[in-house]
Design a protein around this motif. Structure first.
Motif, mmCIF file in Angstrom:
data_model
loop_
_atom_site.group_PDB
_atom_site.id
_atom_site.type_symbol
_atom_site.label_atom_id
_atom_site.label_comp_id
_atom_site.label_asym_id
_atom_site.label_seq_id
_atom_site.Cartn_x
_atom_site.Cartn_y
_atom_site.Cartn_z
ATOM 1 N N LYS A 156 5.712 -2.341 -0.456
ATOM 2 C CA LYS A 156 4.763 -3.609 -0.703
ATOM 3 C C LYS A 156 3.743 -3.376 -1.446
ATOM 4 N N TYR A 157 2.809 -2.382 -1.015
ATOM 5 C CA TYR A 157 1.560 -2.044 -1.989
ATOM 6 C C TYR A 157 2.011 -0.977 -2.723
ATOM 7 N N LEU A 163 6.818 2.537 2.770
ATOM 8 C CA LEU A 163 7.133 2.638 4.175
ATOM 9 C C LEU A 163 8.655 3.244 4.256
ATOM 10 N N TYR A 210 -9.473 2.814 12.431
ATOM 11 C CA TYR A 210 -8.956 2.365 11.550
ATOM 12 C C TYR A 210 -8.795 1.103 10.952
ATOM 13 N N GLN A 214 -5.428 -5.204 1.518
ATOM 14 C CA GLN A 214 -4.312 -4.813 0.818
ATOM 15 C C GLN A 214 -3.829 -6.276 0.214
HETATM 16 C C1 LIG Z 1 -0.323 -1.836 6.322
HETATM 17 C C2 LIG Z 1 0.721 -1.404 5.453
HETATM 18 C C3 LIG Z 1 0.795 -0.179 4.429
HETATM 19 C C4 LIG Z 1 -0.353 0.885 4.561
HETATM 20 O O1 LIG Z 1 -1.774 0.140 4.330
HETATM 21 P P1 LIG Z 1 -3.135 1.068 4.516
HETATM 22 O O2 LIG Z 1 -4.251 -0.254 4.378
HETATM 23 O O3 LIG Z 1 -3.125 1.879 3.247
HETATM 24 O O4 LIG Z 1 -3.217 1.586 5.656
HETATM 25 C C5 LIG Z 1 1.606 0.041 3.503
HETATM 26 N N1 LIG Z 1 2.712 -0.937 3.630
HETATM 27 C C6 LIG Z 1 2.855 -2.041 4.246
HETATM 28 C C7 LIG Z 1 3.978 -2.868 4.172
HETATM 29 C C8 LIG Z 1 1.599 -2.179 5.390
HETATM 30 O O5 LIG Z 1 1.888 -3.410 6.122
#
Ligand SMILES: *Cc1c(COP(=O)(O)O)cnc(C)c1O
Length: 437
Positions: free
Chosen positions: A142-143, A148, A330, A401
């Motif tokens: 996603k990011y 994941l 966190y 994010q």
């Molecule tokens: C929360 C999340 C992350 C990790 O985000 P960080 O801010 O780097 O901890 C990565 N992928 C998804 C889909 C998330 O929900």
């Protein structure tokens, strides 16, 4: 080494073999909690829809049975009779009490599940990338920086949380399961995406896996130069800290963590703690010490849950204890829009107050925590506060994010609504659309 000596009795008593308790033990356990026949039946009815699993450590070391069913740890793992709409519970209770055929009960439970938004935030449609011949089972991206991965053998937990947003994974809805076991494919995907610097093993709970299995996933990744961190999402420190102290593979697991560091990457241990009581047993202190000794960094996170931890004193205490033990607070999350959200949701305005009240009285070292944060479809949205601007009461928010990384860190506004519990409930203020629309 005094710590080890002090911890020894607790470690020994907790050093028994893992024993799981499931729906078939519910009647006996809810009797222990003092529930009457109708409530016990309703609890079993809820457990036909939502998953239930706990273990001897949670039952004997964490739950205060004299306070059950109000005890927060009891509520953390036991289905509650009023967690689902009353007419659904009544219908399922009726089926159970007249011993309807299994298939009929399962069909009714399935219908209820489908109304509970089993896969929120477009997880199935938006986050699973196509690659080569098609989708990669068990991978979400996603990011940009972080993928994941849901290892097939890591799709259960030492105990299930009642509020779990991944609940649909655990109730035998085959088409809702996300899981993969092709490490070569995972490696190829990362190599083809140089923007990826972090992989997060999640589930379920990656720490349900034995060391040889987890090693098969992690080892091939150690030679990928682009990876800076390997993260492990886990509730094991709260639900089964013996994993790192007395389990047969404890030493080997810690050695694997060490090897991640030796490969020049950070092992980021993302520990889920919901309530300060989970930090009290000495075996937890010992497990934390051992994990930290490998060079891993333990970061902590949890959602804010009505009737379990919706009190600033609870968060204040958790963050302080975590920091004292060498962990790094966190995230505080907002309960997601799935499963029994109607039951557990805390309105955003109140969530912000809980966060701020807890946050203002901790040392700066604990203020690494961010929140309250919603993992919504466009990204992780943080509620920064409530303001009067141009005569209008508004929420101030920002993306921690975002699918569109250009929006990260830019404030935006939404009309104040004391009842809003999720991003979808909010309307933009001062503009017609939100920045991602
Ligand atoms: C929360 C999340 C992350 C990790 O985000 P960080 O801010 O780097 O901890 C990565 N992928 C998804 C889909 C998330 O929900």
């Amino acid at each position: 080494m005094t710590l080890v000596n002090d911890a020894a009795p607790a470690v020994r008593s907790a050093g028994r073999k893992f024993r799981a308790f499931t729906a078939k033990h519910l009647d006996e356990l809810t009797r222990r909690a003092g529930l009457g026949p109708a409530e016990r039946l309703a609890t079993r009815a809820v457990a036909t829809v939502l998953p239930f699993r706990t273990n001897s450590y949670v039952l004997e070391e964490l739950i205060d049975w004299s306070a059950a069913p109000d005890d927060p740890i009891y509520r953390l793992v036991f289905p509650l009779p009023d967690m689902l709409p009353a007419d659904d519970v009544a219908r399922l209770s009726d089926l159970l009490s007249r011993q309807a055929p299994k298939a009929e009960i399962e069909a009714a439970a399935h219908a209820v599940r489908m109304r509970l938004n089993p896969h929120p935030a477009g997880q199935m449609e938006l986050n699973i990338p196509s690659f080569g011949d098609g989708k990669i089972p068990g991978l979400q991206h996603k990011y940009d920086e972080t993928v994941l991965y849901f290892p097939k053998q890591g799709q259960t937990c030492h105990a299930y949380c009642t509020y779990c947003f991944r609940w649909a994974q655990f109730v035998g809805e085959p088409d809702l399961k996300m899981a993969g076991d092709d490490t070569a494919q995972l490696r190829d995907y990362i190599l083809a995406h140089p923007e990826v610097t972090s992989i997060l093993f999640t589930g379920g709970d990656a720490m349900i896996m034995g060391e040889p299995v987890l090693r098969r996933y992690i080892e091939p990744l150690l030679e990928l130069e682009q990876l800076e961190s390997i993260r492990i999402g886990t509730k094991s420190l709260a639900y089964w800290p013996q994993k790192f102290v007395t389990d047969p593979d404890a030493e080997a697991m810690l050695r694997l963590f060490e090897q991640v560091g030796e490969a020049g990457k950070n092992l980021a241990f993302m520990a889920h703690f919901t309530h300060p009581r989970e930090l009290e047993p000495l075996v937890v202190t010992e497990a934390v010490r051992r994990i930290r000794d490998t060079g891993a960094i333990i970061r902590t996170q949890a959602p804010l849950i009505r009737t379990i931890n919706d009190d600033p004193a609870v968060w204040n205490s958790m963050w302080r204890t975590q920091t004292r033990l060498g962990m790094v607070p966190y995230y505080m999350f907002v309960e997601r829009d799935t499963g029994p959200q109607d039951y557990f949701a805390v309105p955003l305005a109140q969530a912000y107050e809980v966060f701020r009240t807890a946050y203002k009285d901790v040392a700066g070292l604990s203020r690494t925590v961010r929140g309250p944060s919603m993992s919504a479809t466009p990204g992780k949205v943080c509620v920064d506060g409530v303001l009067e601007l141009h005569g209008q009461k508004v929420f101030v928010l920002h993306f921690i994010q975002c699918r569109d990384s250009d929006l990260v860190g830019k404030p935006f506004f939404a009309k104040y609504d004391p009842e809003a519990v999720w991003l979808d409930d909010l309307k933009p203020a001062f503009t017609d659309t939100f920045p991602w629309q």
